[in-house]
Design a protein around this motif. Structure first.
Motif, PDB file in Angstrom:
ATOM      1  N   LYS A 378       0.814  -1.186   0.052  1.00 54.78           N
ATOM      2  CA  LYS A 378       0.095   0.071   0.105  1.00 54.78           C
ATOM      3  C   LYS A 378       0.887   1.361   0.045  1.00 54.78           C
ATOM      4  CE  LYS A 378      -4.182  -2.027   2.021  1.00 54.78           C
ATOM      5  NZ  LYS A 378      -5.074  -1.979   0.810  1.00 54.78           N
ATOM      6  N   ARG A 379       1.368   1.707   1.202  1.00 54.30           N
ATOM      7  CA  ARG A 379       2.183   2.947   1.129  1.00 54.30           C
ATOM      8  C   ARG A 379       3.615   2.299   0.765  1.00 54.30           C
ATOM      9  NH1 ARG A 379       1.068   5.389   6.994  1.00 54.30           N
ATOM     10  NH2 ARG A 379       0.708   3.057   7.546  1.00 54.30           N
ATOM     11  N   MET A 380       4.180   1.417   1.174  1.00 55.84           N
ATOM     12  CA  MET A 380       5.265   0.788   0.524  1.00 55.84           C
ATOM     13  C   MET A 380       5.135  -0.279  -0.817  1.00 55.84           C
ATOM     14  SD  MET A 380       7.920   2.053   1.673  1.00 55.84           S
ATOM     15  CE  MET A 380       7.426   3.649   1.571  1.00 55.84           C
ATOM     16  N   GLY A 381       5.821  -0.162  -1.648  1.00 56.17           N
ATOM     17  CA  GLY A 381       5.726  -1.312  -2.496  1.00 56.17           C
ATOM     18  C   GLY A 381       4.319  -1.148  -3.331  1.00 56.17           C
ATOM     19  N   SER A 382       3.908  -2.380  -3.890  1.00 55.26           N
ATOM     20  CA  SER A 382       2.739  -2.774  -4.690  1.00 55.26           C
ATOM     21  C   SER A 382       2.354  -4.233  -4.349  1.00 55.26           C
ATOM     22  CB  SER A 382       2.703  -2.224  -6.021  1.00 55.26           C
ATOM     23  OG  SER A 382       3.366  -3.071  -6.817  1.00 55.26           O
ATOM     24  N   ARG A 383       1.099  -4.254  -4.482  1.00 54.23           N
ATOM     25  CA  ARG A 383       0.562  -5.759  -4.524  1.00 54.23           C
ATOM     26  C   ARG A 383       1.233  -6.354  -5.645  1.00 54.23           C
ATOM     27  NH1 ARG A 383      -3.759  -7.129  -1.046  1.00 54.23           N
ATOM     28  NH2 ARG A 383      -3.699  -5.732   0.901  1.00 54.23           N
ATOM     29  N   LYS A 384       1.289  -5.967  -6.818  1.00 54.10           N
ATOM     30  CA  LYS A 384       1.683  -6.570  -7.899  1.00 54.10           C
ATOM     31  C   LYS A 384       3.241  -7.237  -7.890  1.00 54.10           C
ATOM     32  CE  LYS A 384       2.341  -6.102 -12.858  1.00 54.10           C
ATOM     33  NZ  LYS A 384       2.194  -5.452 -14.054  1.00 54.10           N
ATOM     34  N   LYS A 385       3.971  -6.025  -7.187  1.00 55.56           N
ATOM     35  CA  LYS A 385       5.477  -6.435  -7.038  1.00 55.56           C
ATOM     36  C   LYS A 385       5.813  -7.422  -6.075  1.00 55.56           C
ATOM     37  CE  LYS A 385       6.999  -2.128  -8.589  1.00 55.56           C
ATOM     38  NZ  LYS A 385       7.661  -0.555  -8.315  1.00 55.56           N
ATOM     39  N   ASN A 386       4.720  -7.714  -4.875  1.00 58.38           N
ATOM     40  CA  ASN A 386       4.749  -8.627  -3.932  1.00 58.38           C
ATOM     41  C   ASN A 386       4.682  -9.856  -4.374  1.00 58.38           C
ATOM     42  OD1 ASN A 386       4.832  -6.586  -1.907  1.00 58.38           O
ATOM     43  ND2 ASN A 386       3.003  -6.861  -1.093  1.00 58.38           N
ATOM     44  N   TRP A 387       4.161 -10.219  -5.528  1.00 53.68           N
ATOM     45  CA  TRP A 387       4.022 -11.643  -6.073  1.00 53.68           C
ATOM     46  C   TRP A 387       5.437 -12.039  -6.250  1.00 53.68           C
ATOM     47  CZ3 TRP A 387       0.012 -14.772  -5.445  1.00 53.68           C
ATOM     48  CH2 TRP A 387      -1.134 -14.124  -5.176  1.00 53.68           C
ATOM     49  N   ASP A 388       6.268 -11.360  -6.759  1.00 57.31           N
ATOM     50  CA  ASP A 388       7.679 -11.647  -7.018  1.00 57.31           C
ATOM     51  C   ASP A 388       8.473 -11.507  -5.688  1.00 57.31           C
ATOM     52  OD1 ASP A 388       7.443 -12.304  -9.655  1.00 57.31           O
ATOM     53  OD2 ASP A 388       7.695 -10.318 -10.354  1.00 57.31           O
ATOM     54  N   LEU A 389       8.167 -10.432  -4.943  1.00 56.76           N
ATOM     55  CA  LEU A 389       9.050 -10.152  -3.699  1.00 56.76           C
ATOM     56  C   LEU A 389       9.151 -11.190  -2.719  1.00 56.76           C
ATOM     57  CD1 LEU A 389      10.939  -8.337  -1.984  1.00 56.76           C
ATOM     58  CD2 LEU A 389       9.141  -7.409  -1.351  1.00 56.76           C
ATOM     59  N   TYR A 390       7.932 -11.580  -2.285  1.00 56.90           N
ATOM     60  CA  TYR A 390       7.642 -12.445  -1.174  1.00 56.90           C
ATOM     61  C   TYR A 390       8.330 -14.009  -1.393  1.00 56.90           C
ATOM     62  CZ  TYR A 390       4.318  -9.532   1.263  1.00 56.90           C
ATOM     63  OH  TYR A 390       3.674  -8.815   1.929  1.00 56.90           O
ATOM     64  N   PRO A 391       8.079 -14.656  -2.735  1.00 54.92           N
ATOM     65  CA  PRO A 391       9.022 -15.792  -2.796  1.00 54.92           C
ATOM     66  C   PRO A 391      10.470 -15.502  -2.765  1.00 54.92           C
ATOM     67  CG  PRO A 391       7.164 -15.513  -4.399  1.00 54.92           C
ATOM     68  CD  PRO A 391       7.385 -14.364  -3.685  1.00 54.92           C
ATOM     69  N   SER A 392      10.896 -14.713  -3.273  1.00 57.09           N
ATOM     70  CA  SER A 392      12.401 -14.404  -3.622  1.00 57.09           C
ATOM     71  C   SER A 392      12.917 -14.294  -2.003  1.00 57.09           C
ATOM     72  CB  SER A 392      12.672 -13.328  -4.485  1.00 57.09           C
ATOM     73  OG  SER A 392      12.220 -13.473  -5.663  1.00 57.09           O
ATOM     74  N   CYS A 393      12.197 -13.246  -1.208  1.00 63.85           N
ATOM     75  CA  CYS A 393      12.866 -13.161   0.055  1.00 63.85           C
ATOM     76  C   CYS A 393      12.667 -14.055   0.885  1.00 63.85           C
ATOM     77  CB  CYS A 393      12.196 -11.678   0.621  1.00 63.85           C
ATOM     78  SG  CYS A 393      10.519 -11.915   1.142  1.00 63.85           S
TER      79      CYS A 393
END
Length: 481
Positions: A378-393
């Motif tokens: 929401k205030r940081m990043g975006s829901r769309k980017k989270n789909w790549d970020l969460y598995p990688s981190c």
């Protein structure tokens, strides 16, 4: 919650604290009494707060039906112990509690009942505790001076100048509050009078009245009964009227400001509450010599709370955003200076690094606990980017965690994305427990994960990682703090 404050004109005489609440000039030397203290806590961590009360004070706490509150008994000779609690936002002494208050059918009758209630309440013990608490706070000597002053967010004189709608403030009481009734008769015209306000918080949709109306009418009756002066900003006493459905609790605040920003002087856009940080830390049970990592530290709220309260572990705070790293360093320096000014050891078991979240400069299988506030999108990043970020981190966290014993405590509001990422991490992480919390009005989850015994590099998830979008993710991470 609907929170409002009572405002009225003062028409009665200006008198000091009534004699019934000043039975002994020496508040520490009078009879020991037992009272009930209430505490507001981060929603979802009520049981954690109750455990801390049992551990530090030795009494059983009762969790309120109204989420985010606990109650526990304490004697006045041990009142100082309530200020040792790290999981509570605000503290108040209970004047009276009605578990099943019978509201009248009409609004007019209900408001008349609230007016009549003010003169029937057993105020004496609660006011004695408020006086004793005021004395304890003066002895600490680190509270800010002046009731109405507003310091800058990075001011050394005030750890939490930013105020939100969840805070209940009680500014420094005046010296007149420690004066006995016999002294009031000899008071000079310049003597200060007791100033107060009433704050009403109400939850439930079956009330015929508003919070503003309840605070106004109840506050007017309190003013008439005590002949105090109403003041919304430079008040000495804050009377609390908490209504949750048919449960009514009247109390007097013991904290000047919410304790949840106690460690932070340099705020970021999504600074986490220190009380919530403490709850997350207790969830993972840090042990002596543990290496604890926060790879997305933001302002450093989590590792700072850990370094202060669980100081036998070592904390590494990192972020890919240089502004976030600078804020963390400044907050650490602020705490170290504050400790040095008090004569305490200023050193903290914490270090700060700027890094790429998906390529941490940390040895494989070397970290005991990972604890972090992940971007909500929401205030940081975006829901769309989270789909790549969460598995990688999650893969990189699995790489640095100790197989079989490593743990992770992760906070996120993007529950769907996190659930999908965890489902793809079956060979590396196991979900043990979830605590649902309220973070700035958002329904979020604190997930406790356990690292499996599988060695990194030998699971299907690691094969995917070797083909994973690391370069693309690095670009996405630049928005995080």
């Amino acid at each position: 919650f609907i929170i409002c404050q009572f405002v009225t004109r003062h028409t009665g005489p200006e008198t000091a604290l009534p004699s019934s609440s000043c039975t002994d000039c020496d508040t520490t030397g009078g009879d020991v009494i037992t009272v009930t203290v209430g505490a507001t806590v981060p929603t979802g961590f009520e049981h954690t707060a109750a455990e801390e009360v049992k551990e530090k004070i030795g009494v059983d706490a009762r969790i309120s039906k109204d989420r985010g509150r606990i109650y526990f008994p304490i004697t006045t000779d041990k009142l100082f112990q309530v200020h040792l609690l790290r999981s509570v936002d605000n503290l108040f002494v209970v004047v009276q509690e009605y578990e099943h208050y019978q509201f009248s059918e009409s609004k007019e009758e209900t408001l008349i009942d609230l007016q009549q209630l003010a003169s029937k309440l057993p105020w004496t013990n609660a006011l004695e505790v408020w006086k004793l608490n005021s004395t304890l706070k003066k002895k600490k000597g680190h509270r800010r001076g002046g009731n109405g002053s507003k310091g800058k967010p990075n001011s050394e004189a005030h750890d939490a100048t930013a105020v939100d709608n969840e805070q209940q403030e009680l500014p420094q009481p005046t010296a007149q509050t420690d004066t006995c009734s016999q002294d009031v008769e000899e008071a000079t015209p310049e003597a200060k009078v007791i100033k107060f306000r009433v704050t009403c918080s109400r939850a439930g949709d079956k009330h015929s009245f508003s919070s503003n109306e309840a605070a106004r009418d109840f506050g007017g009756a309190v003013q008439e009964f005590f002949e105090w002066k109403a003041d919304m900003t430079k008040f000495d006493i804050e009377v609390l009227l908490n209504i949750h459905n048919n449960e009514v609790v009247i109390g007097i605040a013991l904290t000047e400001e919410s304790l949840h920003r106690r460690n932070i002087s340099h705020f970021g856009p999504t600074t986490l509450r220190s009380t919530l940080c403490y709850g997350m830390l207790r969830l993972c049970k840090p042990q002596a010599s543990d290496i604890i990592l926060d790879p997305m530290c933001g302002t450093g709220a989590i590792p700072l709370e850990g370094a202060i309260e669980f100081h036998n572990s070592f904390y590494i705070a990192g972020d890919n955003n240089d502004m976030a790293v600078n804020r963390t360093v400044n907050n650490i320096c602020h705490i170290q200076k504050r400790r040095a000014d008090k004569g305490s050891a200023s050193g903290l078991p914490i270090d700060t690094v700027q890094w790429d979240l998906c390529n941490l400069p940390i040895r494989t299988s070397s970290v005991d606990i990972i604890i972090t506030d992940m971007p909500f999108g929401k205030r940081m990043g975006s829901r769309k980017k989270n789909w790549d970020l969460y598995p990688s981190c999650l893969r990189e966290m699995a790489r640095v965690s100790r197989p079989g014993s490593g743990k992770a405590v992760l906070l996120t509001q993007d529950k769907k994305c996190f659930a999908k990422a965890i489902s793809r991490m079956g060979g590396l992480w196991r979900k043990l427990h979830t605590v649902w919390v309220n973070v700035g009005g958002l329904h979020a989850g604190v997930y406790l994960l356990k690292r499996t015994g599988a060695l990194f590099g030998q699971t299907p998830e690691d094969v995917y990682e070797s083909r994973g979008p690391v370069e693309r993710q690095e670009k996405d991470d630049t928005e995080l703090s």
